[in-house]
Design an enzyme around this catalytic site. Structure first.
Site, PDB file in Angstrom:
ATOM      1  N   LYS A 174     -16.936  10.801 -18.186  1.00 57.39           N
ATOM      2  CA  LYS A 174     -17.031  11.240 -19.774  1.00 57.39           C
ATOM      3  C   LYS A 174     -17.086   9.591 -20.341  1.00 57.39           C
ATOM      4  O   LYS A 174     -16.268   9.061 -20.626  1.00 57.39           O
ATOM      5  CB  LYS A 174     -16.089  11.851 -20.149  1.00 57.39           C
ATOM      6  CG  LYS A 174     -16.502  12.846 -21.544  1.00 57.39           C
ATOM      7  CD  LYS A 174     -16.728  12.172 -22.929  1.00 57.39           C
ATOM      8  CE  LYS A 174     -15.921  11.666 -23.652  1.00 57.39           C
ATOM      9  NZ  LYS A 174     -16.372  10.782 -24.769  1.00 57.39           N
ATOM     10  N   GLY A 227      -8.261   4.024 -22.343  1.00 55.76           N
ATOM     11  CA  GLY A 227      -8.114   4.327 -24.056  1.00 55.76           C
ATOM     12  C   GLY A 227      -6.854   3.900 -24.699  1.00 55.76           C
ATOM     13  O   GLY A 227      -5.948   3.211 -24.063  1.00 55.76           O
ATOM     14  N   SER A 228      -6.927   4.559 -25.787  1.00 51.84           N
ATOM     15  CA  SER A 228      -5.564   4.291 -26.671  1.00 51.84           C
ATOM     16  C   SER A 228      -4.295   5.119 -26.226  1.00 51.84           C
ATOM     17  O   SER A 228      -4.536   6.136 -25.477  1.00 51.84           O
ATOM     18  CB  SER A 228      -6.015   4.671 -28.063  1.00 51.84           C
ATOM     19  OG  SER A 228      -6.300   6.216 -28.020  1.00 51.84           O
ATOM     20  N   GLY A 232      -4.359   9.111 -24.516  1.00 49.35           N
ATOM     21  CA  GLY A 232      -3.918   8.819 -23.043  1.00 49.35           C
ATOM     22  C   GLY A 232      -2.512   9.923 -23.018  1.00 49.35           C
ATOM     23  O   GLY A 232      -2.394  10.573 -22.141  1.00 49.35           O
ATOM     24  N   GLU A 249      -4.628   3.527 -18.369  1.00 45.93           N
ATOM     25  CA  GLU A 249      -4.954   2.043 -18.575  1.00 45.93           C
ATOM     26  C   GLU A 249      -4.754   2.329 -20.429  1.00 45.93           C
ATOM     27  O   GLU A 249      -6.092   2.609 -20.747  1.00 45.93           O
ATOM     28  CB  GLU A 249      -6.276   1.888 -18.149  1.00 45.93           C
ATOM     29  CG  GLU A 249      -6.409   1.380 -16.639  1.00 45.93           C
ATOM     30  CD  GLU A 249      -5.217   0.434 -16.072  1.00 45.93           C
ATOM     31  OE1 GLU A 249      -4.947  -0.323 -16.984  1.00 45.93           O
ATOM     32  OE2 GLU A 249      -5.345   0.037 -14.921  1.00 45.93           O
ATOM     33  N   CYS A 283      -8.394  -4.608 -24.740  1.00 41.54           N
ATOM     34  CA  CYS A 283      -7.259  -4.023 -24.504  1.00 41.54           C
ATOM     35  C   CYS A 283      -6.228  -5.218 -24.101  1.00 41.54           C
ATOM     36  O   CYS A 283      -5.021  -5.282 -24.635  1.00 41.54           O
ATOM     37  CB  CYS A 283      -6.872  -3.074 -23.109  1.00 41.54           C
ATOM     38  SG  CYS A 283      -7.742  -3.780 -21.718  1.00 41.54           S
ATOM     39  N   GLU A 382      -1.376  -2.666 -31.810  1.00 40.42           N
ATOM     40  CA  GLU A 382      -2.789  -3.068 -31.488  1.00 40.42           C
ATOM     41  C   GLU A 382      -3.705  -3.281 -32.918  1.00 40.42           C
ATOM     42  O   GLU A 382      -3.978  -2.189 -33.503  1.00 40.42           O
ATOM     43  CB  GLU A 382      -3.495  -2.050 -30.524  1.00 40.42           C
ATOM     44  CG  GLU A 382      -3.560  -2.524 -29.300  1.00 40.42           C
ATOM     45  CD  GLU A 382      -4.482  -1.824 -28.419  1.00 40.42           C
ATOM     46  OE1 GLU A 382      -4.594  -0.765 -28.813  1.00 40.42           O
ATOM     47  OE2 GLU A 382      -4.798  -2.322 -27.512  1.00 40.42           O
TER      48      GLU A 382
HETATM   49  P1  NAD Z   1      -9.935   6.412 -27.399  1.00 41.05           P
HETATM   50  O1  NAD Z   1      -8.574   6.716 -26.723  1.00 41.05           O
HETATM   51  O2  NAD Z   1     -10.221   6.570 -28.736  1.00 41.05           O
HETATM   52  O3  NAD Z   1     -10.887   6.832 -26.628  1.00 41.05           O
HETATM   53  C1  NAD Z   1     -11.320   6.883 -25.095  1.00 41.05           C
HETATM   54  C2  NAD Z   1     -12.081   7.784 -24.434  1.00 41.05           C
HETATM   55  O4  NAD Z   1     -11.276   9.049 -24.518  1.00 41.05           O
HETATM   56  C3  NAD Z   1     -13.401   8.210 -25.271  1.00 41.05           C
HETATM   57  O5  NAD Z   1     -14.367   8.561 -24.341  1.00 41.05           O
HETATM   58  C4  NAD Z   1     -13.018   9.361 -26.111  1.00 41.05           C
HETATM   59  O6  NAD Z   1     -14.323  10.093 -26.350  1.00 41.05           O
HETATM   60  C5  NAD Z   1     -12.013  10.192 -25.088  1.00 41.05           C
HETATM   61  N1  NAD Z   1     -11.165  11.021 -25.758  1.00 41.05           N
HETATM   62  C6  NAD Z   1     -10.587  11.047 -27.089  1.00 41.05           C
HETATM   63  N2  NAD Z   1      -9.948  12.175 -27.163  1.00 41.05           N
HETATM   64  C7  NAD Z   1      -9.691  12.609 -26.226  1.00 41.05           C
HETATM   65  C8  NAD Z   1      -8.931  13.830 -26.012  1.00 41.05           C
HETATM   66  N3  NAD Z   1      -8.221  14.369 -26.679  1.00 41.05           N
HETATM   67  N4  NAD Z   1      -9.064  14.144 -24.468  1.00 41.05           N
HETATM   68  C9  NAD Z   1      -9.669  13.597 -23.448  1.00 41.05           C
HETATM   69  N5  NAD Z   1     -10.491  12.400 -23.944  1.00 41.05           N
HETATM   70  C10 NAD Z   1     -10.595  12.101 -25.228  1.00 41.05           C
HETATM   71  O7  NAD Z   1     -10.154   4.943 -27.206  1.00 41.05           O
HETATM   72  P2  NAD Z   1     -10.732   3.832 -27.883  1.00 41.05           P
HETATM   73  O8  NAD Z   1     -11.010   3.746 -29.158  1.00 41.05           O
HETATM   74  O9  NAD Z   1     -12.571   4.386 -27.070  1.00 41.05           O
HETATM   75  O10 NAD Z   1     -10.882   2.413 -27.044  1.00 41.05           O
HETATM   76  C11 NAD Z   1      -9.677   1.559 -27.539  1.00 41.05           C
HETATM   77  C12 NAD Z   1      -8.472   1.573 -26.720  1.00 41.05           C
HETATM   78  O11 NAD Z   1      -8.849   1.807 -25.222  1.00 41.05           O
HETATM   79  C13 NAD Z   1      -7.578   0.418 -27.022  1.00 41.05           C
HETATM   80  O12 NAD Z   1      -6.251   1.018 -27.145  1.00 41.05           O
HETATM   81  C14 NAD Z   1      -7.686  -0.346 -25.958  1.00 41.05           C
HETATM   82  O13 NAD Z   1      -6.246  -1.152 -25.672  1.00 41.05           O
HETATM   83  C15 NAD Z   1      -7.733   0.623 -24.714  1.00 41.05           C
HETATM   84  N6  NAD Z   1      -8.388   0.180 -23.694  1.00 41.05           N
HETATM   85  C16 NAD Z   1      -7.649  -0.286 -22.501  1.00 41.05           C
HETATM   86  C17 NAD Z   1      -8.194  -0.652 -21.324  1.00 41.05           C
HETATM   87  C18 NAD Z   1      -7.322  -0.962 -20.259  1.00 41.05           C
HETATM   88  O14 NAD Z   1      -7.884  -1.238 -19.128  1.00 41.05           O
HETATM   89  N7  NAD Z   1      -6.043  -1.076 -20.265  1.00 41.05           N
HETATM   90  C19 NAD Z   1      -9.440  -1.322 -21.251  1.00 41.05           C
HETATM   91  C20 NAD Z   1     -10.140  -0.987 -22.481  1.00 41.05           C
HETATM   92  C21 NAD Z   1      -9.659  -0.311 -23.723  1.00 41.05           C
END
Ligand code: NAD
Length: 480
Positions: A174, A227-228, A232, A249, A283, A382
């Site tokens: 996704k 993601g966030s 997560g 992650e 991140c 963050e």
């Molecule tokens: P996000 O959590 O908003 O979204 C990440 C993904 O999850 C997107 O594809 C989104 O559509 C999907 N998503 C949103 N709600 C969901 C749900 N309820 N169920 C399943 N999927 C859902 O994060 P973002 O704003 O896209 O990315 C930024 C965040 O990602 C920051 O916190 C950053 O630190 C983190 N990040 C971590 C790493 C790592 O490897 N540790 C790498 C890059 C980014």
């Protein structure tokens, strides 16, 4: 208008609802493309295709080294199109071209690294007693789900999908709704191969709809979520309903610890690069500077000067700092800056920049904030922008206390010429990676990456990631 589609069971698909989502270029917030708004029905179809492929005799018969060839073909296509892929990533994410090129290079290397590993996934023999042969096999887990954030799309898809397919799994990705372009191109590369239908699938759409349906799908066997933290947690809860393991992650608030005995020129370069990469929307951004009190003024003056020389503008001009992704991300950063201005001192930056010809883009001057309490939200959370918060310390113990004093634990930078001190910090720091006299080691395809505390758990990258995508079966044979 660029129309991108989903890729399910080797077919290009619109969503069942027929709806699309606009995709913007952060440089000027113009709409340049659209993706299908994938729904639960679309996710169901993708998972069904991935399950069918995984259970098929054809996929079982694909030899490990043949999976390796396949991944190397994708790497080859990435390298052939590295310039246009970098342009795509810049248009989608806003990042400067040089950084986008580094991401594309990393993506190719993930496919090569895991392509090479595909036929080297070994089990063990375990001594039990005379007459019993006991051994383990590492089997693929099955259908793997990959939910990807917007900030490093091509790298993050490549690192987990390559590892999953190398180990014999099938995959449903996704992509991020804001930055789907390189995912779509990768799907086209898969389509050019003779890959069996259903081994690689791409679903697009919103997180709450397509993402949540995938995370909570009863027929997946593993979720890799990047993601966030709040998302997560939702993903983990959804997967828990089906007792499906997750690799999380998540975010970070990573410190660079600068001791008085460091090589200051190298430390300055490292500290600046660690926070400005992708406009701080990283991140592992080095968003906290912890500086030895005895050299604070001198060091900070140099870092401030370096910040003031940075160029901000559209990523295609290959500046130092590109635009912020979107209005909502921008407003979040500005809210932190206002709060920090009230409670601390902004040494440089702290404001929006107008970039001629790109009036609708959101640009922020690289910012240094001093004088905050370490409990302040700008020190703990963050910000996801080009914003560095500074704290002083006296001695190793205080440096460590501050470094460990957030909910996160992703990366730490340590700058010192004293090897004993460097080891003592590495020993007691609570973070998944520690960099001594460098930060990031050029991307580190081979090194395990992941978090302590709320930065997540499980490890991506390197051989360690293979554990996410394989499960161990023990076989005991009595032959006497
Ligand atoms: P996000 O959590 O908003 O979204 C990440 C993904 O999850 C997107 O594809 C989104 O559509 C999907 N998503 C949103 N709600 C969901 C749900 N309820 N169920 C399943 N999927 C859902 O994060 P973002 O704003 O896209 O990315 C930024 C965040 O990602 C920051 O916190 C950053 O630190 C983190 N990040 C971590 C790493 C790592 O490897 N540790 C790498 C890059 C980014």
């Amino acid at each position: 208008m660029k129309e991108m589609l989903m890729y399910i069971n080797n077919q290009w698909k619109e969503s069942t609802s027929g709806k699309f989502i606009d995709v913007m270029d952060p440089a000027d917030q113009s709409v340049y493309g659209k993706i299908p708004q994938g729904s639960k029905e679309d996710v169901d179809k993708a998972v069904e295709a991935a399950r069918k492929a995984f259970e098929s005799e054809e996929w079982k018969k694909v030899k490990p080294h043949e999976r390796g060839y396949l991944l190397n073909k994708i790497a080859h296509r990435i390298r052939e199109e590295k310039e246009s892929l970098a342009m795509m990533e810049t248009q989608d994410v806003g990042k400067p071209l040089t950084q986008a090129k580094a991401d594309v290079e990393a993506a190719a290397r993930y496919f090569e690294f895991y392509g090479g590993v595909a036929d080297k996934i070994l089990g063990e023999t375990i001594p039990i007693e005379d007459g019993i042969l006991d051994f383990t096999v590492r089997e693929p887990v099955g259908v793997t789900a990959h939910i990807v954030p917007w900030n490093y799309p091509i790298q993050i898809i490549s690192r987990s999908v390559a590892a999953a397919i190398a180990t014999g799994n099938t995959a449903v990705v996704k992509s991020a709704e804001d930055t789907p372009a390189t995912a779509y191109r990768l799907a086209q590369f898969f389509d050019e191969t003779d890959l069996l239908p259903g081994v690689f699938n791409l679903v697009t759409g919103y997180g709450k709809e397509a993402g949540a349906s995938l995370a909570g799908h009863p027929d997946i066997n593993h979720v890799t979520f990047t993601g966030s933290v709040p998302t997560g947690i939702s993903v983990m809860k959804a997967a828990a309903e089906n007792v499906v393991p997750v690799t999380l992650e998540l975010g970070g608030k990573s410190p660079n610890i600068v001791f008085a005995d460091c090589d200051q020129e190298k430390a300055i370069q490292g500290v600046v690069k660690a926070i400005i990469q992708n406009a701080g929307q990283t991140c592992s951004a080095g968003s906290r500077l912890l500086i030895d009190r005895t050299v604070k003024d001198e060091f900070l003056e140099k870092v401030t000067n370096a910040f003031q020389e940075l160029q901000v503008g559209p990523g295609k001009d290959d500046v130092d700092i590109g635009p912020i992704l979107s209005k909502s991300q921008f407003e979040k950063i500005i809210a932190y800056l206002k709060l920090a201005d009230k409670d601390g001192e902004i040494l440089t930056g702290g404001r929006q920049l107008d970039i001629g010809g790109y009036d609708r883009g959101y640009y922020i001057a690289p910012t240094i904030i001093d004088g905050l309490d370490h409990n302040h939200p700008a020190a703990q959370e963050e910000i996801f922008g080009p914003v560095l918060t500074v704290f002083e310390f006296e001695g190793e113990d205080e440096a460590l206390r501050l470094a460990n004093d957030t909910e996160y634990g992703l990366v730490t930078g340590v700058w010192t010429e004293n090897i004993g001190k460097a080891h003592r910090i590495a020993d007691r720091i609570r973070s998944g990676q520690v960099f001594i006299n460098n930060y990031g080691a050029g991307g580190g395809i081979q090194m395990p990456f992941g978090g302590f505390k709320k930065s997540g758990f499980g490890r991506e990258k390197g051989l360690e990631a293979l554990k996410n995508y394989t499960t161990v079966k023990n076989v005991a044979i009595k032959y006497r």
